[in-house]
Design a protein around this motif. Sequence first.
Motif, PDB file in Angstrom:
ATOM      1  N   ASN A 311       0.809  -1.230   0.000  1.00 15.45           N
ATOM      2  CA  ASN A 311       0.000   0.000   0.000  1.00 15.45           C
ATOM      3  C   ASN A 311       0.834   1.269   0.000  1.00 15.45           C
ATOM      4  OD1 ASN A 311      -2.970  -0.879   0.314  1.00 15.45           O
ATOM      5  ND2 ASN A 311      -1.854  -2.163   1.778  1.00 15.45           N
ATOM      6  N   GLU A 312       2.141   1.099  -0.111  1.00 15.56           N
ATOM      7  CA  GLU A 312       3.054   2.251  -0.152  1.00 15.56           C
ATOM      8  C   GLU A 312       2.689   3.281   0.920  1.00 15.56           C
ATOM      9  OE1 GLU A 312       2.515   3.431  -4.228  1.00 15.56           O
ATOM     10  OE2 GLU A 312       4.332   2.375  -4.800  1.00 15.56           O
ATOM     11  N   PRO A 314       2.829   6.069   3.264  1.00 22.54           N
ATOM     12  CA  PRO A 314       3.786   7.185   3.222  1.00 22.54           C
ATOM     13  C   PRO A 314       4.767   7.222   4.376  1.00 22.54           C
ATOM     14  CG  PRO A 314       1.621   7.966   2.620  1.00 22.54           C
ATOM     15  CD  PRO A 314       1.443   6.544   3.058  1.00 22.54           C
ATOM     16  N   VAL A 315       4.263   7.040   5.592  1.00 25.57           N
ATOM     17  CA  VAL A 315       5.146   7.215   6.744  1.00 25.57           C
ATOM     18  C   VAL A 315       6.223   6.125   6.816  1.00 25.57           C
ATOM     19  CG1 VAL A 315       3.799   5.930   8.457  1.00 25.57           C
ATOM     20  CG2 VAL A 315       5.109   7.955   9.170  1.00 25.57           C
ATOM     21  N   ILE A 317       7.497   4.762   3.931  1.00 29.52           N
ATOM     22  CA  ILE A 317       7.961   4.610   2.545  1.00 29.52           C
ATOM     23  C   ILE A 317       9.462   4.317   2.491  1.00 29.52           C
ATOM     24  CG2 ILE A 317       8.567   7.007   1.933  1.00 29.52           C
ATOM     25  CD1 ILE A 317       6.238   4.896  -0.191  1.00 29.52           C
ATOM     26  N   ASP A 318      10.228   4.866   3.432  1.00 31.85           N
ATOM     27  CA  ASP A 318      11.672   4.584   3.440  1.00 31.85           C
ATOM     28  C   ASP A 318      11.927   3.113   3.755  1.00 31.85           C
ATOM     29  OD1 ASP A 318      12.095   7.226   2.892  1.00 31.85           O
ATOM     30  OD2 ASP A 318      12.477   7.791   4.966  1.00 31.85           O
ATOM     31  N   ARG A 321      11.476   0.488   0.796  1.00 30.01           N
ATOM     32  CA  ARG A 321      12.568   0.324  -0.183  1.00 30.01           C
ATOM     33  C   ARG A 321      13.401  -0.924   0.113  1.00 30.01           C
ATOM     34  NH1 ARG A 321      13.855   5.962   0.524  1.00 30.01           N
ATOM     35  NH2 ARG A 321      15.707   5.326   1.682  1.00 30.01           N
ATOM     36  N   PRO A 367      -5.784   1.952   3.013  1.00 30.18           N
ATOM     37  CA  PRO A 367      -5.530   2.236   4.441  1.00 30.18           C
ATOM     38  C   PRO A 367      -5.173   3.686   4.712  1.00 30.18           C
ATOM     39  CG  PRO A 367      -3.752   0.916   3.486  1.00 30.18           C
ATOM     40  CD  PRO A 367      -4.839   0.973   2.462  1.00 30.18           C
ATOM     41  N   VAL A 368      -4.582   4.367   3.733  1.00 22.90           N
ATOM     42  CA  VAL A 368      -4.175   5.760   3.960  1.00 22.90           C
ATOM     43  C   VAL A 368      -5.400   6.665   4.093  1.00 22.90           C
ATOM     44  CG1 VAL A 368      -2.832   7.699   3.030  1.00 22.90           C
ATOM     45  CG2 VAL A 368      -2.008   5.365   2.734  1.00 22.90           C
TER      46      VAL A 368
END
Lengths: 550, 325
Positions: A311-312, A314-315, A317-318, A321, A367-368
């Motif tokens: 779901n990529e 955001p919080v 996202i690092d 990777r 989910p975001v």
Amino acid sequence: MPRDSKQNRRSFLGKTAAVGSTLAMGSMAGCADDDPDDGNGNGAAPDELGEQVQELTYLNNPQDYSPQRHDAINFIGERLEEVGFDVNVEVQEWGTLFSRVVDEQDYDLATWWTFFFAEVGDGLLEHFHSNGGSNYYNYENPELDEKLDEQMATPDPDDRRELIHEIQQTLMDDVPKMPLAHMEAPNLYNANVIQNWEPHIRGFNSYFNMTSLEVEGTDTISAAWPEAMGHLNIYAWSGESKLRYQFNMLFDRLIHIDGDYEIDLDLGLATDYELPDEETVIYEFRDHTFHDGEEVTAEDVAFSFNYVVENEIPVFIDQTRYIDEAEVIDDNTVQINLSQPLGPVHLFLGHEIPIVPKHIWEDIDDPVQQETTDDIVIGSGPMEFDYWDEGSELGLTRNDDHFVGVDFENRYWRIIPETSTVFQLLEDEELTYEPFGRVARRTQELLEEDNHLDAAQQLSSDFWHFSMNTDTLDDVQLRKAAVEALPRSGIVEQFIFGFAQRGFNVVSPAFGDLHTDDVTEYEESVDAARDRLADAGYGWDDDGLLHHPE
Amino acid sequence: MGRAQFVVRRTLQLIVTLWAVATALFLLFRSMPGDPTTYIVDPSLSGEARERLIESYGLNEPLHVQYMIYIQDVATLSFGQSFHSNRAVRDIIALYLPRTLLLMLTAFFFAYLIGITVGIIAGWRRNSDFERRSVFIALIARSFPDFWVGLIVLWIFGAWLDVIPMSGMRSGGIQYDSYWNVELWLDTIWHLIAPAAVLGFYLMGYPLLLMRNSMLEVLSQDFIEVCRARGLKERSIMFKHAARNALLPIVTAGAVALGYAVGGSVLIETVFGWPGMGREMVNAVLRRDYPVAQGTFFIFAMTVILLNFIADLAYGFLDPRVTYD
């Protein structure tokens, strides 16, 4: 300010600096001949000088946003003018300021309160790598880039520590950023109720401290935050502290760190870990249940890792990777296959990714964008969601089945925007502690008074930074001179009321042995800054303004 | 022009005005510097994470696409979804508006009740001590900033005497199962008294002075002498004849004030920790939470416009001399 009056002021500053320099160098007779500006910054005639060093725009927040920081920036600006820099302190509303620095790099100097978000190595990579997402300094150092990449892929702790030390040394030589103060957030608390607190890099509100607290005389502890929570969706979270402190208690992580910044397997869900190769990590975890009574299974743990990738989020996202896939090995074991070698795998992944119930989240498409419901706050952490009166109050209650647990039955946070009210309620014992860590004169006064309040003052990873755009300040000697003049001790005493330590390294001492003291030290001296510039061939005109070497 | 034609024409004007307001709000917030992630996201979050958030908010879409989506949302009064809380803006307004109205309308009711009554008497008793004291108090009320009075009230009655709560709209650490719980309402009223009194004191000055001036104007007219000549009681002349005729400016002022009540009082809400619409509006602007800022400001503007419209219509009923030409 009209140009003439500015020039006059510069002449005055130049002359006062000259007096200081002359006095300071009074005992150094004979050395002045080597000094191109004759020791006072005004000796060189303009026609012998190169171009004037361009005006530096120092972005400042409005006074009401952070009075202490606002005043400190003005103070720094004046000190830099004493060196000979032409500084224009420009006040911008916080969002505009942040956007101009981070998005547009339309600035020369900037200061605010910051910290490294996840793990110090990742923080260094994000900020100082040429391709780093937060490298708003436009700083480039190919040799450092290699080390930054290497430390993230180095699993051996000793080798990695050595690399991180070398990185700190390079950064403190190149100084694209300099901490002004390493913060010690003074969280006030009622010492009649809270009998102990444990220092931790994540502060008073950390999982470690909250689960260590011994509470007497009450089952309920209370606190206040200045703004509403907004939501309680961990996947819509944007890293705000107010939510971090709730999610710390609601959701377990596999790994937690103790007060010495060491992994403690008694604190997290994981009971053991193994690194069979550079791209694989295996976690064994304990039997445990979610707040709704469902068992925490290997499916849930693997799902929690795969879910943030799919779901990529955001919080995280690092983190995504580095995660290829998480898979179930047996009932209490999961294996995380990495997409590339990752040195700080436990702190960067195990310590960050929250373990959520698959049976609740698997049916949520986005989910975001998910609104807060009673279901999505179900975790397995030491506290359970109790109630949320939006805009007013959030209540959590103890999870009696938790393997670490807390020493209080309930915790509620009220939303109180008015600072003086918070202080009054702390005095009246209506609030147990103050989670915000307000650096204020009133905090200092309350601590000096004979009352029941004490402060959990501890060194954290937070710091006030002084950042420079290396496109403008492209000569390292200019940056070093600016750093040399920073009145860091004065800022700590006058503007932060002593609730900090003088900044000297981008990696705070709070990071334990990942920090090193062995970095270049800079004096807090205008004279030292001017001497450094003079040695580098810079000169000053009659108005005391700095010029490049011819 | 008849009343029906007037209503139709004003309704059409109203629709155009609301569209213009909605468009202005869209452009205004989009032209503000800084993207919403700047305000929502922690500064230490990486650039990539911020870009992902921008996508999730739909802010990577071209401006005209964002505008079309926004106009559709306005037309259906849904206003989209908050960037900050992920909640539908309609739900956020439904949550905060009643809290603000409870505070504002209570203050408004007592301010206008007391202000109008004292204004009538002050006008009637011209050059008396009562008039001088009333005007003095009204000027004091309007001159002292309400947030400052609020802080003084909190200091004296909250911190020192401990007779009013320091913050919030109910006591901490208590959860009520139902909105219809008597204890909840008593607790809420106890929390309401101080902010409503401070706000009411501030609001009271305007209707008081307005009513007094209006009364002075009406009392100089011939029909008051006629009433006296007819032998009507003083009280009857004052309230039934003079005050009713002096009420017209108050209707306009009241309608506008009611409209502003929707916007709440950000300073009073902040000082007393009242979780209302005013604070939410300001926070939405500061956070660049476009949907919430646009939605709340639109509701605010719409209420002011509608109440002005209603005040215009009410003029015709209150004063038969008013025509619609």
